[in-house]
Each structure stands twice: as structure tokens, then as C-alpha cells.
Design an enzyme around this catalytic site. Structure first.
Site, mmCIF file in Angstrom:
data_model
loop_
_atom_site.group_PDB
_atom_site.id
_atom_site.type_symbol
_atom_site.label_atom_id
_atom_site.label_comp_id
_atom_site.label_asym_id
_atom_site.label_seq_id
_atom_site.Cartn_x
_atom_site.Cartn_y
_atom_site.Cartn_z
ATOM 1 N N MET A 161 -1.013 79.036 57.800
ATOM 2 C CA MET A 161 -1.792 77.858 57.434
ATOM 3 C C MET A 161 -2.674 78.160 56.228
ATOM 4 S SD MET A 161 -3.045 76.744 61.269
ATOM 5 C CE MET A 161 -4.489 75.940 60.578
ATOM 6 N N HIS A 212 -3.690 87.378 59.703
ATOM 7 C CA HIS A 212 -4.853 86.744 60.329
ATOM 8 C C HIS A 212 -4.717 86.847 61.845
ATOM 9 C CE1 HIS A 212 -5.104 83.999 56.537
ATOM 10 N NE2 HIS A 212 -5.614 85.190 56.316
ATOM 11 N N THR A 233 -0.284 82.192 60.739
ATOM 12 C CA THR A 233 0.382 81.548 61.867
ATOM 13 C C THR A 233 1.896 81.767 61.798
ATOM 14 O OG1 THR A 233 -1.320 79.849 61.918
ATOM 15 C CG2 THR A 233 0.726 79.368 63.070
#
Length: 347
Positions: A282, A189, A164
Site C-alpha cells: 500500500m 513493513h 502488504t
């Protein structure tokens, strides 16, 4: 967080608003305080409800999500999570939104999705906790890059992990790299339909060649390899020469590709001839792998709390002892170069 995260859901489809609301309302730490079907309704709802977080559709009538996001970031900066169709066009728009300052993105569900919107509730809670300053990173102005002639690149490999906030973080780091940067491998991600567009975007913004990693691609000076999202983990291995390998394994730490899997492979292949960096994100993915890299002799860097969108992955890595030094985002690119390439003796 003592009170539930207060969310405004913005989407032109009543069905989609209902689905997002139902998913978020199932989490006791999230409260959907309102819905809006277009930008005008959303603007009025923001003033009336003062939400902590907004979920925002990319494609809306009259004023699309990107235009509305621009206004939000200029007039009332706040955490916004973009909701996008899982298409090339949707990916391009979402990446633009992340550069403008959106907190994160989720894809709209497709038939057969076991978990529609994935970890949207977790992203909403992280967004509500975030203390970041929301401002658009500058991706248009010329950047100051070291001259190619100033560096002598050795046999070192750079490995970077992010989640993130990683879109703008990676842009900030990689724009400092010269055209003859050390071979660099990255796991970010990101949904599978987004990584191809992101690699193309990075390639336009950065001096080195940036491409989505393919199985068997040789690690070369001047090239950056981004893990494709979805079905495989990116690793590095050596046959006749170091190369990218895409491996079919279950998700690790809930992710595929996983930063830990990449870092583990770099530790085994390169040892002290590697540099690892863990950026905003995260969770804890990458922390154990970075520790393995450090134990193998690699130099390691973590993004500091003040400049992270989410100080999760770097925090866990730091607490484990995996991070040799914490740095603000704007200093990481230059530090990676210092650790991987020596100045010419004449300098």
C-alpha cells in the site's frame, strides 16, 4: 470504491469485537455488517452477510484462526486480515496465516497505544479493493534454485522493499536465490515483534542465510538482512566495508523502517553496483528512493499489477519512472540474479 467496504469482525472477546467495530465504524468508507465470537458463528455469518473482508482473531476456542483461515481459503477464498497478540507465538501464527493467504495483519493493542490497531481501516479498504486470487503459496515443495557453481557473484548489492502481501512475495523471490546470493537488504513493513520470527522463517525456507539486520553487520555474499520493525530505519553505509546501519529517525511516509530510507542509502553507497526491487504494498513508500537508485545507475525492477496483492508502491514507482521493468512475481527472483551475477564463461 463507490460503496463502503463490508466487514465481518471475528473475535472470541466481546470487548475486542467492540473495539475493532468502533475503530472501523469511524471511517465512512467502512461498514461493519456483523460480528462473530467463534468459527461456527463466523461461518454462518459469512453465508448470510457475504462480507467483502473479514478481520479474524488468531486465538479462538474450538477452531483457531489458522484452522478457520485454511477452510476459508479452500472453500470461499476472500480477503482476511489477521488480528494477533504482539508476542513471539502470535507472530509465528500470523506469519503462517500470511503464507496461507491472509491479506495482512494487525497487532492487538497494548496499554499506551496511541493508535490501537494502527491503519486497520486503510487495510480493510485496500483488501476490499483487491482483485487478487486468494490461494496458498507453496512453501513446502522443493524449489528450483540455480547451482552455486553456476554463478560468479560480483560486488553488487540487492535492495528490496515490500509491504502488504510482502510475506509470500518475499518467499517467492528469495527461494530462487542460491546459497551464494549477492548481499541483500530488505525493508518489509511489519510490526517489531514479527520481523525476528519472519527472518527465522525465511532462513528455514531459503538457501542463503537470512537474519534480522543488526547495526554494524557487514554485508556478505550469501546473506540476506531484514530490517527490524519499529524503532529504526535500515540503511547501508561504508566504513572499512559495506555494512548495515540502524538509524534513529522519525517515520518516513508513515513508516519506520521505511523503504525510501533504505533505497536512498543504497543509491548513495552503491550507485550502479546495486539492483532495486519494489514489491506489493500500500501507499508510495520506496518509489522516490527507487527513482534515486535508478538515477544513480542501479538496475530496477517492479512487481506487475496482476501478481500484486496491492498494486500501490510498485504503481507509484512505475509512474515516477523509477521502474526499469515490470515483471510477474515468479520471474523477479531469477531476474535479480541475472542482473547481479554472470554465468561462468564455460557455460
Amino acid at each position: 470504491m463507490s460503496a463502503p467496504a463490508r466487514v465481518l469482525v471475528v473475535d472470541d472477546s466481546a470487548t475486542m469485537r467492540g473495539l475493532i467495530t468502533a475503530i472501523l465504524s469511524a471511517d465512512p468508507d467502512v461498514s461493519v455488517v456483523g460480528q462473530a465470537g467463534d468459527a461456527m458463528q463466523a461461518r454462518a455469518a459469512i453465508k448470510q452477510l457475504n462480507p467483502d473482508v473479514i478481520t479474524l482473531d488468531i486465538e479462538m476456542p474450538d477452531m483457531n484462526g489458522l484452522e478457520f483461515l485454511e477452510k476459508i481459503m479452500r472453500l470461499r477464498p476472500m480477503p482476511v486480515i489477521m488480528v494477533s497478540t504482539m508476542t513471539h507465538r502470535g507472530a509465528e501464527a500470523t506469519l503462517a496465516a500470511l503464507e496461507i493467504g491472509a491479506f495482512d495483519c494487525v497487532g492487538k493493542p497494548v496499554p499506551g497505544d496511541a493508535r490501537p490497531f494502527g491503519d486497520l481501516a486503510e487495510k480493510v479498504k485496500a483488501a476490499a479493493r483487491s482483485q487478487r486470487g486468494y490461494a496458498r503459496p507453496d512453501t513446502s515443495a522443493p524449489v528450483s534454485r540455480p547451482s552455486v557453481a553456476d554463478f560468479r557473484v560480483g560486488r553488487k548489492i540487492v535492495a528490496i522493499g515490500s509491504s502488504t502481501g510482502g510475506v509470500e512475495a518475499l518467499i517467492a523471490v528469495l527461494q530462487k536465490f542460491p546459497a551464494n546470493c549477492p548481499p541483500t537488504v530488505i525493508t518489509q513493513h511489519m510490526p517489531s515483534t514479527f520481523t525476528k520470527s519472519f527472518s527465522e522463517r525465511l532462513n528455514r525456507l531459503c538457501a542463503p542465510v537470512v537474519e534480522e539486520a543488526t547495526d554494524g553487520a557487514r554485508l556478505e555474499i550469501g546473506k540476506i538482512y531484514l530490517a527490524p520493525g519499529g524503532d529504526y530505519h535500515l540503511t547501508v553505509a561504508s566504513a572499512s566495508a559495506p555494512q548495515c546501519r540502524l538509524v534513529d529517525r522519525p517515520p518516513v511516509n508513515g513508516h519506520r523502517p521505511s523503504v525510501d530510507v533504505l533505497f536512498d542509502s543504497v543509491a548513495e553507497l552503491a550507485g550502479r553496483n546495486a539492483i532495486g526491487a519494489i514489491l506489493t504494498g500500500m501507499g508510495r513508500d520506496g518509489a522516490a528512493g527507487l527513482l534515486k537508485m535508478r538515477h544513480a545507475g542501479a538496475r530496477t525492477v517492479g512487481q506487475n499489477e496482476k501478481t500484486c496483492v496491492v498494486y500501490g508502491m510498485p504503481r507509484v514507482a512505475y509512474e515516477l519512472g523509477a521502474v526499469e521493468q515490470q515483471l510477474p512475481l515468479n520471474a523477479i527472483g531469477e531476474e535479480l540474479l541475472k542482473l547481479t551475477a554472470a554465468r561462468k564463461e564455460s557455460d
